[in-house]
Design an enzyme around this catalytic site. Structure first.
Site, PDB file in Angstrom:
ATOM      1  N   LYS A  29      13.252  -9.211   5.962  1.00 36.16           N
ATOM      2  CA  LYS A  29      12.226  -9.458   6.981  1.00 36.16           C
ATOM      3  C   LYS A  29      12.333 -10.843   7.718  1.00 36.16           C
ATOM      4  O   LYS A  29      12.066 -11.301   8.837  1.00 36.16           O
ATOM      5  CB  LYS A  29      11.007  -9.398   6.379  1.00 36.16           C
ATOM      6  CG  LYS A  29      10.613 -10.661   5.341  1.00 36.16           C
ATOM      7  CD  LYS A  29       9.124 -10.365   4.704  1.00 36.16           C
ATOM      8  CE  LYS A  29       8.767 -11.294   3.667  1.00 36.16           C
ATOM      9  NZ  LYS A  29       7.502 -11.076   3.283  1.00 36.16           N
ATOM     10  N   ARG A 122      -2.631  -9.921  -4.608  1.00 33.14           N
ATOM     11  CA  ARG A 122      -2.178  -9.774  -3.446  1.00 33.14           C
ATOM     12  C   ARG A 122      -2.265  -8.238  -3.230  1.00 33.14           C
ATOM     13  O   ARG A 122      -3.391  -7.733  -2.997  1.00 33.14           O
ATOM     14  CB  ARG A 122      -0.697 -10.154  -2.854  1.00 33.14           C
ATOM     15  CG  ARG A 122      -0.184  -9.996  -1.365  1.00 33.14           C
ATOM     16  CD  ARG A 122       0.962 -10.377  -1.197  1.00 33.14           C
ATOM     17  NE  ARG A 122       1.782  -9.414  -1.464  1.00 33.14           N
ATOM     18  CZ  ARG A 122       3.294  -9.550  -1.004  1.00 33.14           C
ATOM     19  NH1 ARG A 122       3.564 -10.784  -0.527  1.00 33.14           N
ATOM     20  NH2 ARG A 122       4.106  -8.696  -1.489  1.00 33.14           N
TER      21      ARG A 122
END
Length: 324
Positions: A29, A122
């Site tokens: 990414k 998360r």
């Protein structure tokens, strides 16, 4: 973007992990899954490629390697997840059910890794949810649960250690007993787990999701350099557009701003330069202590922290150049 240095880092880290029985999921990414850089990771022996965006995975459909969507999928993108990724990380049964429906429609079996919450807060399911979710997954004919994963350091700042990996391994054993099968992928974190290799027992963990250590040559738990790796694989260059004495210091403004990078994560290669601040389009630096004489139009070179690299690669205003 120095391809030789990126390949070197990828090879070193993959070998380091493999030596301890750990496979690497190379995370793409930070460079938007650039096909050339992604292929370099594959050529370095990395076994899986992971990215947080389906749009990025689309760019590398032609690269023959298992592709993993590492951000929890949106229900609205279930079709693309099934058609473009081979595996996805999941924590919501409704989303898994949507993936099952889409897989059935397209006559596919979609593989998933179930994420477990281990304190980073998360993504991940809680321990008391596991049994119920496993029972539901068992009824889904087009979903193949092939692994379990967890996350450290990304949000809650939880740094992995031997005790946390042991606890995670115990949860994996609990899941495997409930499923009556061994799982293929046990993904025990990211670049923040690298510093533990050779120091603690990784238990059942056999995979790490590695991005920052490959592209920047450092682990994320303490920001330490990975032995044998380059930290200058990506260099950001910015031009001086103003140079004046202000507040008794020699200050320059560069054609770069918050819209392009995380300016707080910029590291000038000229160590005497100090980054003062930034607006949306301007970066202000102090040249007072530099022995180099700079002028309008000169270039200042920077290394970058991970989020500065990520934002810089995403910015359409920054020209990208591959160095072979």
């Amino acid at each position: 973007m120095n391809l030789k240095k990126i390949k070197h880092n990828a090879f070193i880290i993959n070998k380091k992990c493999n030596d301890y029985g750990i496979s690497v999921m190379g995370i793409t990414k930070s460079f938007l899954a650039d096909p050339i850089i992604t292929q370099i990771l594959v050529d370095s022996g990395i076994e899986f490629i992971g990215d947080s965006r389906i749009e990025n995975l689309k760019k590398i459909e032609h690269i023959k390697i298992p592709k993993v969507l590492i951000r929890i999928p949106m229900i609205s993108e279930a079709k693309d997840v099934v058609l473009i990724s081979d595996i996805s990380l999941n924590s919501e049964i409704k989303t898994i059910e949507a993936l099952n429906s889409s897989s059935k429609l397209h006559n596919k079996i979609h593989k998933i890794i179930l994420m477990i919450e281990m304190g980073d807060f998360r993504e991940g399911i809680l321990f008391n949810e596991i049994e119920n979710i496993l029972e539901k997954i068992k009824t889904l004919k087009h979903i193949d649960l092939i692994g379990v994963g967890t996350n450290f350091t990304c949000y809650g700042g939880i740094i992995p250690d031997g005790n946390k990996l042991k606890k995670f391994s115990e949860i994996v054993s609990f899941i495997e007993n409930k499923l009556q099968k061994n799982l293929k992928i046990i993904s025990g974190g990211n670049s923040s787990s690298l510093h533990l290799l050779g120091k603690v027992d990784f238990g059942k963990v056999n995979n790490l999701r590695i991005g920052e250590a490959i592209v920047l040559g450092q682990e994320t738990a303490f920001g330490q350099k990975v032995k044998g790796c380059f930290q200058d694989t990506f260099i950001l260059q910015a031009e001086i557009i103003e140079l004046k004495l202000k507040e008794n210091s020699l200050r320059a403004i560069l054609a770069l701003g918050k819209q392009d990078v995380d300016y707080e994560a910029l590291i000038p290669l000229d160590g005497s330069i100090k980054v003062i601040g930034a607006s949306s389009d301007h970066l202000i630096i102090d040249l007072s202590n530099s022995t180099t004489v700079y002028d309008i139009g000169d270039i200042i070179n920077f290394r970058m922290g991970y989020f500065s690299l990520l934002r810089g690669m995403t910015s359409p205003y920054i020209k990208k150049e591959l160095i072979y």
